[in-house]
Design a protein around this motif. Structure first.
Motif, PDB file in Angstrom:
ATOM      1  N   GLY A  15     -12.726   2.550  -6.465  1.00  0.00           N
ATOM      2  CA  GLY A  15     -12.497   1.177  -6.049  1.00  0.00           C
ATOM      3  C   GLY A  15     -13.432   0.222  -6.767  1.00  0.00           C
ATOM      4  O   GLY A  15     -14.601   0.546  -7.015  1.00  0.00           O
ATOM      5  N   THR A  44     -12.737  -1.255   2.294  1.00  0.00           N
ATOM      6  CA  THR A  44     -12.451  -0.639   0.992  1.00  0.00           C
ATOM      7  C   THR A  44     -12.252   0.860   1.143  1.00  0.00           C
ATOM      8  O   THR A  44     -11.330   1.444   0.558  1.00  0.00           O
ATOM      9  N   LEU A  47       0.803  -1.213   0.000  1.00  0.00           N
ATOM     10  CA  LEU A  47       0.000   0.000   0.000  1.00  0.00           C
ATOM     11  C   LEU A  47       0.842   1.272   0.000  1.00  0.00           C
ATOM     12  O   LEU A  47       0.295   2.366   0.104  1.00  0.00           O
ATOM     13  N   LEU A  84      -8.195   1.068  -7.145  1.00  0.00           N
ATOM     14  CA  LEU A  84      -8.072  -0.058  -6.217  1.00  0.00           C
ATOM     15  C   LEU A  84      -8.991  -1.169  -6.720  1.00  0.00           C
ATOM     16  O   LEU A  84     -10.143  -0.920  -7.055  1.00  0.00           O
ATOM     17  N   LEU A 139      -4.494   5.080   0.116  1.00  0.00           N
ATOM     18  CA  LEU A 139      -3.905   5.311  -1.206  1.00  0.00           C
ATOM     19  C   LEU A 139      -4.147   6.732  -1.712  1.00  0.00           C
ATOM     20  O   LEU A 139      -3.507   7.155  -2.685  1.00  0.00           O
TER      21      LEU A 139
END
Length: 439
Positions: free
Chosen positions: A200, A188, A148, A159, A195
């Motif tokens: 995502g 999530t 990460l 992601l 990040l």
């Protein structure tokens, strides 16, 4: 099959799924055995430095193994007394350093309470993940905090969560998505915060329609606060859950040979890893228990068990009523990429996704023959490699010359071995070629 289902372009196979054995079995918490054997190497990298000594009392969740360099911390699975600092058997390596703990039978389970993580910075979240010893649960156990934190200058914008679970028999991620969808979605969100991105994707194979529906309904109830999270249905094709194939399926981007996902702006995490990250950040709970599929027609009672790390397979077998007389093979992991084992005295680690007890009818132990140049392995290989040539070179004693056929791009999915009409052990040839080429 609907063309709306996402998939990768090259290769792939369709082995018998055999998921019906366990996919409808709710996650069951296994009673704690009296002794735990906790390996200090449960991850990609070097073994942990032991922090406990023989006769020490440790509490559930205590740090007992300090990561050295590229590695992940190891924690006590139970409260009890350290009875041995020794070695444990593993499915791949002969032995790894370990700590054995005799459980305090009177000690209650540790209780974790949720806390608000929204005010934490990405670095503070990353530190929590590191401290909790989170690794890639579905693969080689690469430390999550390293994955990460891509190199400076790397631009990551997507992601992808791996909910494909394309290996036959295995149903742990399926059950986690069904039973813990809110935790998966919250995990999530945490990953996106770490990040510093907003997009995502949760990729789920279409044979888990109930999980896709549950996740989408859970998303509808969420305040995503500007985040874009989607659940993407994937075509049922092995190895759909491999990082590079999953990235291609979901984003259309192709990771170059020798490259890594962040080279195309993507980070991939497993569903189980995401749930563990939720536990680490929201509950301050280290990774020392996980869901493991116990399946195959050679076990008295299949189950999706929540077990503590360090639980021996023998204890699991005893709890589930033993094995059947026609048991022929025990595999740790899935049948395509797992490893056959010859003993039950192996402890569960963070990366064990399943233990399969296979009967004679479920395996093929016929002897292999020579390559007949049919080309099926070339068609099946999702990386576009030449498994047949690698095998021939290994048999000729020329393993060091196999790099020209892309041996180091192989992730050992087993598709080539699966389709080979001569039953050639191509994955074993490839593993041997890698070892000798590296030397």
């Amino acid at each position: 099959m609907s063309t709306s289902l996402l998939t990768f372009a090259k290769g792939g196979v369709h082995p018998q799924e055999s998921k019906e054995i366990a996919e409808h079995l709710a996650i069951e918490k296994m009673p704690l055995p009296e002794e735990f054997e906790i390996p200090l190497l449960q991850h990609f990298g070097a073994p942990c430095q032991p922090l406990a000594k023989k006769k020490d009392r440790v509490e559930e969740g205590d740090l007992i193994g300090q990561a050295q360099g590229l590695g992940a911390n190891v924690h006590a699975s139970v409260t009890g007394t350290v009875t041995d600092i020794g070695t444990s058997k593993g499915p791949v390596s002969l032995s790894v350093p370990s700590i054995t703990i005799a459980r305090d039978l009177e000690a209650p389970d540790k209780v974790y309470s949720p806390s608000d993580w929204k005010g934490l910075t990405s670095q503070e979240l990353l530190q929590k993940i590191k401290d909790a010893g989170i690794v890639g649960i579905g693969g080689a156990g690469f430390p999550a905090h390293v994955k990460l934190a891509p190199p400076p200058g790397t631009k990551v914008d997507k992601l992808v969560l791996n909910g494909a679970e394309c290996e036959p028999y295995l149903t742990t991620d399926h059950r986690v998505m069904l039973e813990k969808p809110e935790e998966v979605i919250e995990g999530t969100k945490i990953l996106l915060r770490v990040l510093g991105i907003s997009e995502g994707h949760i990729g789920v194979e279409a044979n888990k329609k109930d999980a896709i529906e549950v996740l989408r309904k859970a998303l509808e109830k969420q305040n995503l606060e500007g985040l874009k999270i989607t659940v993407d249905a994937l075509q049922v094709k092995y190895p759909q859950g491999s990082e590079k194939q999953l990235i291609e399926s979901v984003t259309g981007r192709k990771v170059p040979g020798g490259g890594l996902p962040f080279d195309v702006g993507v980070i991939v995490q497993n569903i189980g890893t995401t749930k563990a990250i939720y536990d680490a950040v929201v509950l301050n709970k280290p990774l020392y228990e996980k869901v493991v599929t116990i399946s195959g027609r050679g076990i008295a009672r299949p189950a999706n068990l929540q077990v503590r790390v360090g639980t021996r397979i023998s204890d699991i077998v005893r709890y589930l009523g033993g094995t059947k007389p026609d048991l022929a093979k025990i595999v740790m992991g899935g049948p395509m990429m797992g490893f056959a084992v010859s003993t039950l005295d192996i402890p569960v680690t963070k990366t064990v996704s399943g233990v399969l007890f296979l009967t004679r009818d479920e395996i093929d132990d016929s002897p292999y023959g020579p390559c007949i140049r049919c080309g099926w392995c070339l068609e099946a290989c999702p990386m576009g490699l030449s498994p047949n040539e690698i095998g021939l070179y290994v048999e000729a004693g020329r393993s060091a010359d196999t790099a020209q056929f892309g041996v180091f791009d192989c992730f050992e999915c087993g598709s080539c071995s699966f389709v080979c009409p001569s039953k050639r052990p191509l994955v074993q040839f490839i593993r041997l070629a890698k070892q000798k080429a590296k030397r």
